[in-house]
Motif scaffolding. Sequence first.
Motif, short mmCIF file in Angstrom:
data_model
loop_
_atom_site.label_atom_id
_atom_site.label_comp_id
_atom_site.label_asym_id
_atom_site.label_seq_id
_atom_site.Cartn_x
_atom_site.Cartn_y
_atom_site.Cartn_z
N PHE A 89 0.85 -1.18 0.00
CA PHE A 89 0.00 0.00 0.00
C PHE A 89 0.89 1.23 0.00
O PHE A 89 2.11 1.13 0.14
CB PHE A 89 -0.89 0.01 1.24
CG PHE A 89 -1.86 -1.12 1.29
CD1 PHE A 89 -2.90 -1.21 0.38
CD2 PHE A 89 -1.72 -2.11 2.25
CE1 PHE A 89 -3.79 -2.26 0.42
CE2 PHE A 89 -2.61 -3.18 2.30
CZ PHE A 89 -3.64 -3.25 1.39
N ILE A 90 0.25 2.38 -0.12
CA ILE A 90 1.01 3.63 -0.06
C ILE A 90 1.14 4.02 1.41
O ILE A 90 0.13 4.27 2.08
CB ILE A 90 0.30 4.74 -0.88
CG1 ILE A 90 0.13 4.26 -2.34
CG2 ILE A 90 1.09 6.04 -0.83
CD1 ILE A 90 -0.85 5.07 -3.15
N ASP A 91 2.37 4.02 1.92
CA ASP A 91 2.61 4.23 3.35
C ASP A 91 2.04 5.53 3.89
O ASP A 91 1.59 5.61 5.02
CB ASP A 91 4.12 4.19 3.64
CG ASP A 91 4.65 2.75 3.62
OD1 ASP A 91 3.82 1.82 3.71
OD2 ASP A 91 5.88 2.58 3.52
N LYS A 92 2.08 6.59 3.06
CA LYS A 92 1.69 7.91 3.55
C LYS A 92 0.21 8.22 3.38
O LYS A 92 -0.21 9.36 3.47
CB LYS A 92 2.54 9.00 2.88
CG LYS A 92 4.00 8.90 3.23
CD LYS A 92 4.26 9.21 4.72
CE LYS A 92 5.72 8.96 5.08
NZ LYS A 92 5.92 8.86 6.54
N LEU A 101 -9.50 5.49 -2.03
CA LEU A 101 -8.84 5.47 -3.34
C LEU A 101 -9.34 4.31 -4.18
O LEU A 101 -9.71 4.47 -5.35
CB LEU A 101 -7.32 5.36 -3.13
CG LEU A 101 -6.46 5.24 -4.39
CD1 LEU A 101 -6.50 6.54 -5.18
CD2 LEU A 101 -5.01 4.91 -4.01
N PHE A 102 -9.38 3.11 -3.57
CA PHE A 102 -9.85 1.94 -4.31
C PHE A 102 -11.34 2.06 -4.64
O PHE A 102 -11.78 1.64 -5.71
CB PHE A 102 -9.55 0.64 -3.53
CG PHE A 102 -8.11 0.23 -3.65
CD1 PHE A 102 -7.71 -0.62 -4.67
CD2 PHE A 102 -7.15 0.70 -2.75
CE1 PHE A 102 -6.37 -1.00 -4.79
CE2 PHE A 102 -5.81 0.33 -2.87
CZ PHE A 102 -5.42 -0.52 -3.88
N ALA A 103 -12.10 2.64 -3.71
CA ALA A 103 -13.55 2.82 -3.94
C ALA A 103 -13.78 3.71 -5.16
O ALA A 103 -14.72 3.51 -5.92
CB ALA A 103 -14.21 3.41 -2.71
N SER A 104 -12.87 4.69 -5.35
CA SER A 104 -13.04 5.60 -6.48
C SER A 104 -12.83 4.88 -7.82
O SER A 104 -13.43 5.24 -8.82
CB SER A 104 -12.10 6.80 -6.34
OG SER A 104 -10.76 6.38 -6.54
#
Length: 309
Positions: A89-92, A101-104
Amino acid sequence: MSTPILEVIEVYKYFKNVKAVDGISFSVNPGEFIALLGPNGAGKTTTVEMIEGIQKQNKGTINISGLNWAANESKLHQIISLSLQETRFIDKLTVNETVQLFASFYKLPRTRVDEVIEIVALQEKKKSYVENLSGGQRQKLALAIALLNKAPLLLLDEPTTGLDPTARREIWNILMSLKKSLNTSIILTTHYMEEAEYLCDRIIIMDKGKILAQGTLEELLSANNSKEIIEFATIDNISEQFFCGDGIYKLIWDENAFTGKLIVKSIIEQLPIFLQKIKENGIKLTKLECRKLTLDDLFISMTGKHLGD
Ligand SMILES: Nc1ncnc2c1ncn2[C@@H]1O[C@H](COP(=O)(O)OP(=O)(O)O)[C@@H](O)[C@H]1O
Ligand SMILES: [Mg+2]
């Protein structure tokens, strides 16, 4: 009989000189919960990645709801959801932002983000950065994302590998309640027999790219006849011929550890005979245990090694 959600027919995948998947066939019915159980290198990830369309098989057919990847990519993305063996995943980003983000990608509403976070019980971590999550929390996050689009086929690659027993139990509870509430088919890969036993309707045992056995736990353990185990350790050497006769299926003798497993039809009937032989031959037992056959025993009898090896 309903039409299978997934059909895998005579599928092969070779890498240079490795037969990662060596001619496997199985199918999954709607709502079924399937385990691909096998040790490291069995071909589990390669199998799920071919189903996911991430890898292409050298030979064979994979139908998902009757469709194949070659001609139906966008449709299949609606049918399948997945969580990979290791998800980066993106750490920040926070938990909330990651799921958002994935829902979008699926154009899902905000409410669905809250729903899946609740299903995996990460509410209290919503604002935490991904880099600060524990292994178990990361797996929950991956699961939340896999649940987002309510796909009818969910593929989970080693969802609890590397987790401590408490975190593993939490994931099991989540999956168990999903099983009760959803009409989703799930394929999960694992090398923990307890996981397959506890969660899955049907278990497919794999090793070296092949399917060794498949069925319900009951079917697998009672193939031919119901079996039970007398497990013992001794300081004396035991010859293979020592324990044979009616009602004894097999002696698995470990000549390094001096431990034996006697697979019998019935402990009640065989234990007195076993003890009599031990006594007659002056063998000294250092351990004796009677129990039911497990999937690991079955795996050892088919391959000579443990599932976890
Ligand atoms: N990209 C690849 N290149 C070469 N060999 C691979 C590749 N992916 C997997 N393999 C090999 O294929 C076999 C099966 O791997 P994998 O499907 O990852 O097994 P599992 O998930 O059951 O541990 C292993 O021997 C592995 O080393
Ligand atoms: Mg794997």
